[in-house]
Design a protein around this motif. Structure first.
Motif, PDB file in Angstrom:
ATOM      1  N   HIS A 332       0.835  -1.201   0.000  1.00 30.64           N
ATOM      2  CA  HIS A 332       0.000   0.000   0.000  1.00 30.64           C
ATOM      3  C   HIS A 332       0.867   1.248   0.000  1.00 30.64           C
ATOM      4  CE1 HIS A 332      -2.619   3.144   1.786  1.00 30.64           C
ATOM      5  NE2 HIS A 332      -3.606   2.487   1.185  1.00 30.64           N
ATOM      6  N   THR A 447      -9.269   3.018   0.826  1.00 26.74           N
ATOM      7  CA  THR A 447      -8.491   1.774   0.733  1.00 26.74           C
ATOM      8  C   THR A 447      -8.461   0.975   2.019  1.00 26.74           C
ATOM      9  OG1 THR A 447      -6.432   2.834   1.426  1.00 26.74           O
ATOM     10  CG2 THR A 447      -6.947   2.875  -0.941  1.00 26.74           C
ATOM     11  N   SER A 449      -6.419   1.296   4.155  1.00 26.96           N
ATOM     12  CA  SER A 449      -4.980   1.090   4.361  1.00 26.96           C
ATOM     13  C   SER A 449      -4.469  -0.230   3.790  1.00 26.96           C
ATOM     14  CB  SER A 449      -4.612   1.174   5.851  1.00 26.96           C
ATOM     15  OG  SER A 449      -5.085   2.373   6.405  1.00 26.96           O
ATOM     16  N   PRO A 451      -3.791  -2.780   0.196  1.00 28.88           N
ATOM     17  CA  PRO A 451      -3.475  -2.631  -1.230  1.00 28.88           C
ATOM     18  C   PRO A 451      -4.583  -3.106  -2.149  1.00 28.88           C
ATOM     19  CG  PRO A 451      -2.351  -4.545  -0.325  1.00 28.88           C
ATOM     20  CD  PRO A 451      -3.007  -3.847   0.840  1.00 28.88           C
TER      21      PRO A 451
END
Length: 511
Positions: A332, A447, A449, A451
């Motif tokens: 991420h 997101t 946090s 990916p």
């Protein structure tokens, strides 16, 4: 087999260096051989091996005895820390003393390994490599002041030019001058006249390496109430340096503000370091003094790296390591680097090479505080970043990195964040830190946090100069009031009309 903590990088193999100087001996155990080496353990003893060498020609006998006892301890500590290799370097006093060979032989028996006695040329070379490794890039004259000698060398990027070794180390100069600072000044003037390379440094930086000069810089920080107690890349303007050095060179250091932070064994050498630096400034006329916290040891480690590793950016390497150790997802963090690069291009925000490096590092560091309580994540992250043992970044750059992370947690319009750190940042860095943080605050809400989402978010131009942040249709459920509100903050900071939209679905103008 020793269990390795999850707080350490799993692919590193510890190694240690013992540095035998004229004034101090030091053990440093490193986590591993890396572009930005991390210290696992560090211990120093002010042995004073070179004290009296001018008059006797020998290493101080009491210091030799004390050093041998310390070497036993250093070897045991190195083994206890799991160091797979131990390198031992010896400098001026050991190479010049009549009893130096006997001392080296005894040291090798105690330590169980070869002692590399560096020539003056080698000492200057490794000191130069240390400066090269720690600045991005270095350009000027590096001066490494030890207890026995002063090494001066010209550096331009990765090119090491002319160098010279002079007998101006603090202990030696004190001995040669018979404790007279006036005589020390005369000796320094005569010896430094031999350093023709100083003329080529006019208008360039002087990189100050070595414990005596670092302690002088610490006193300068105290006198000027400098807000960041980080020594590496501390810069001193010449006018300020001249007035400060004149005060220290008088010899009454006990009255200098902050002297209690300098060990008593070091204090007597400060005026001699000041005298030498005064003469260097006169002969060289540099643009500024930049303090280097790294020197021969780190230069020797740098010499062990392969060409690819040497070319790596030390700041980015260190930021990536912290991302691996402390963020929720290092993937991420790398996605954030790429996404903000495209966002800056879309918004027409230009970046210098250093600004792009600093933005990249800030993104890699953006999530290192997530384990803290939410109310303290910004403050904790700021303190970690501002005071980290980073190299390849100046102090305004540190302020940018720290503030971007603080604003990302505490809000881009929070004016009460770390005024002492804000004072180090340029107005441009302050603006960029807020913009970057505002972008982070938008995407972190989309997101969680983790990916996978960020590469699928894109900016799209709309009429009248508006920009829309497009969420893919299959991620439509991520659309909501909170990210729209964060986008409104970004719109306000960038003075742009921004829209949050779902592909083929609803949209809202950020207000």
């Amino acid at each position: 087999m020793m269990a390795v903590s999850q707080g350490r990088l799993q692919d590193r193999r510890p190694l240690s260096i013992i540095d035998i100087g004229s004034n101090s001996i030091r053990l440093v155990v490193y986590e591993g051989l890396a572009r930005s080496p991390t210290v696992l353990f560090n211990e120093k003893m002010l042995a004073g091996l070179g004290r009296g060498i001018v008059s006797t020609g020998k290493l101080d006998p009491e210091a030799v005895t004390r050093s041998m006892e310390e070497f036993r301890r250093f070897r045991a500590l190195s083994e206890q820390a799991g160091a797979e290799r131990m390198y031992v370097l010896a400098t001026a006093a050991a190479r010049e003393a009549v009893n130096g060979p006997d001392f080296i032989h005894r040291a090798e028996q105690v330590l169980g390994t070869e002692v590399h006695v560096l020539s003056g040329r080698q000492e200057a070379y490794y000191s130069a490599l240390g400066v090269i490794s720690g600045f991005h890039p270095a350009n000027g004259i590096a001066g490494d002041l030890g207890g026995g000698s002063l090494e001066l060398v010209d550096i331009d990027g990765e090119v090491i030019g002319e160098g010279i070794t002079l007998p101006l180390g603090g202990l030696r100069l004190q001995d040669m001058a018979k404790n007279s600072l006036a005589q020390a000044a005369r000796i320094a003037k005569i010896e430094l006249a031999k350093a023709k390379l100083l003329k080529g440094g006019q208008g360039r930086a002087f990189y100050a390496v070595g414990g005596t000069w670092r302690n002088l810089a610490r006193l300068h920080m105290e006198m000027n109430n400098y807000p960041l107690g980080v020594m590496h890349h501390y810069e001193i303007e010449i006018d300020s340096a001249i007035a400060f050095l004149k005060q220290v060179a008088r010899g009454d250091v006990e009255k200098v503000k902050g002297i209690e932070g300098v060990s008593k064994n070091r204090r007597s050498l400060l005026p001699y370091g000041a005298v030498v630096l005064q003469e260097i400034l006169t002969d060289m006329q540099p643009s500024k003094i930049i303090v280097s916290a790294i020197g021969v040891r780190e230069g020797y480690l740098y010499s062990l790296l392969d060409e690819t590793e040497r070319k790596a950016d030390p700041l980015i390497s260190a930021a990536e390591e912290l991302a691996k150790l402390r963020s929720r997802s290092v993937t991420h963090a790398h996605e954030l680097v790429d996404w903000t690069c495209k966002a800056f291009e879309t918004f027409g925000i230009d970046e210098t090479a250093d600004e792009a490096r600093y933005r990249r590092a800030a993104c890699l560091l953006a999530d290192i505080g997530w384990r803290a309580h939410p109310e303290y994540r910004g403050r904790q992250s700021l303190n970690i970043i501002a005071h980290a043992s980073f190299i390849g970044v100046d102090h305004p750059g540190r302020a940018f990195l720290a503030l971007a992370n603080a604003y990302r947690h505490e809000g881009v319009f929070n004016e009460n964040i770390a005024p002492e750190i804000k004072a180090l940042a340029t107005p441009r860095y302050l603006e960029r830190a807020r913009i970057l943080a505002a972008m982070m605050r938008v995407v972190y809400l989309l997101t969680a946090s983790m990916p996978g989402v960020m590469p699928r978010l894109r900016w799209e131009s709309r009429g009248n100069g508006a920009l829309a942040l497009i969420i893919p249709a299959d991620l439509a459920d991520l659309y909501g009031e909170r990210p729209a509100g964060r986008l409104a903050q970004l719109a306000k900071i960038t003075n742009r009309r921004l829209i949050l939209a779902v592909e083929g679905g609803p949209s809202v103008v950020a207000k």
